[in-house]
Design a protein around this motif. Sequence first.
Motif, PDB file in Angstrom:
ATOM      1  N   UNK A   1      59.879   9.413   7.320  1.00 48.93           N
ATOM      2  CA  UNK A   1      60.734  10.470   7.682  1.00 48.93           C
ATOM      3  C   UNK A   1      62.041   9.807   7.455  1.00 48.93           C
ATOM      4  N   UNK A   2      62.490   8.617   7.868  1.00 51.77           N
ATOM      5  CA  UNK A   2      63.662   8.310   8.038  1.00 51.77           C
ATOM      6  C   UNK A   2      64.320   8.114   6.601  1.00 51.77           C
ATOM      7  N   UNK A   3      63.352   7.372   5.774  1.00 54.74           N
ATOM      8  CA  UNK A   3      63.760   7.166   4.321  1.00 54.74           C
ATOM      9  C   UNK A   3      63.819   8.696   3.199  1.00 54.74           C
ATOM     10  N   UNK A   4      63.058   9.406   3.707  1.00 52.31           N
ATOM     11  CA  UNK A   4      62.796  10.858   2.918  1.00 52.31           C
ATOM     12  C   UNK A   4      62.683  11.850   3.920  1.00 52.31           C
TER      13      UNK A   4
ATOM     14  N   UNK B   1      60.536  24.124   7.717  1.00 51.05           N
ATOM     15  CA  UNK B   1      59.852  25.371   6.808  1.00 51.05           C
ATOM     16  C   UNK B   1      58.858  24.904   6.103  1.00 51.05           C
ATOM     17  N   UNK B   2      58.335  23.946   6.200  1.00 48.95           N
ATOM     18  CA  UNK B   2      57.125  23.457   5.190  1.00 48.95           C
ATOM     19  C   UNK B   2      55.703  23.876   5.895  1.00 48.95           C
ATOM     20  N   UNK B   3      54.704  23.227   5.067  1.00 47.34           N
ATOM     21  CA  UNK B   3      53.435  23.416   5.693  1.00 47.34           C
ATOM     22  C   UNK B   3      53.023  22.003   6.185  1.00 47.34           C
TER      23      UNK B   3
ATOM     24  N   UNK C   1      56.425  18.661  16.193  1.00 44.26           N
ATOM     25  CA  UNK C   1      57.467  19.465  16.500  1.00 44.26           C
ATOM     26  C   UNK C   1      58.797  18.990  15.790  1.00 44.26           C
ATOM     27  N   UNK C   2      59.162  17.947  15.332  1.00 47.77           N
ATOM     28  CA  UNK C   2      60.512  17.718  14.770  1.00 47.77           C
ATOM     29  C   UNK C   2      60.544  18.490  13.428  1.00 47.77           C
ATOM     30  N   UNK C   3      59.444  18.852  12.576  1.00 46.81           N
ATOM     31  CA  UNK C   3      59.415  19.163  11.519  1.00 46.81           C
ATOM     32  C   UNK C   3      59.640  20.620  11.233  1.00 46.81           C
ATOM     33  N   UNK C   4      59.502  21.319  12.518  1.00 48.61           N
ATOM     34  CA  UNK C   4      59.753  22.715  12.344  1.00 48.61           C
ATOM     35  C   UNK C   4      59.092  23.295  11.228  1.00 48.61           C
TER      36      UNK C   4
ATOM     37  N   UNK D   1      57.182  26.505  18.828  1.00 50.40           N
ATOM     38  CA  UNK D   1      57.217  26.843  17.626  1.00 50.40           C
ATOM     39  C   UNK D   1      56.565  28.227  17.591  1.00 50.40           C
ATOM     40  N   UNK D   2      57.188  29.142  18.239  1.00 47.53           N
ATOM     41  CA  UNK D   2      56.493  30.456  18.352  1.00 47.53           C
ATOM     42  C   UNK D   2      56.436  31.305  16.823  1.00 47.53           C
TER      43      UNK D   2
END
Length: 221
Positions: free
Chosen positions: A41-44, A49-51, A95-98, A135-136
């Motif tokens: 995640x840090x690298x890319x 808003x994805x899946x 949770x961080x990915x939203x 994430x409602x």
Amino acid sequence: MNRKLFAVLFLLLSISICTALADIHEPEVYADDIAGFKKADQANPPAAGGVLFLGSSSIRGWELGKFFPGMNALNRGYGGSYISDSIFYADQILLPYKPRSVVFYAGDNDLAAGKNPEQVFNDYKEMAAIIGRNLPETDFIFVAIKPSIARFNLIENIRLVNGWIEEYCKGNPRFFYLDIDTPMIGDDGKPRPELFKDDGLHMNDAGYTIWSDLLRPMLEE
């Protein structure tokens, strides 16, 4: 019942319980996997808003680029994991990915390790509560616990949990149940062998094609 006989029976029962639970691991066994996800995640950094595809090896083995080309999809599957593991690491790999949608598969490892259906269902509800609370606006899609050749001895408990989860999803417009059990069963009432790798547990492309074709319309909606 005399005291000596009672002691022997108690000892046998204790051994039986310990044996049944011997394979239940602690979430910390996946610390290296989670660290690897965070490093990636840090690298890319993934776009919000994805899946998010989350769960055990059935998720890890799903080639998202092949089955969902062009979709903003992220695979965070780690083999052997339970529902409770994803609960434990939710603040790091969920949770961080939203995400707009979470596609989640886990449960058969849980049952195979000795967890009872009530435990697995309660873990699912806790996972759903985390998503609903934090994430409602996110859709939570639970892929039914699959009927595999290797674990067909668990099919009654698998279908018990699946049925509870399917019913639970009817009470929330953002919770969904994806039935992959029915199409994976042949005319003989057993799992279709052509959908599995040689181990009878993990799926091949034919199995993932069924899953993907059923899931795609849900994600497109």
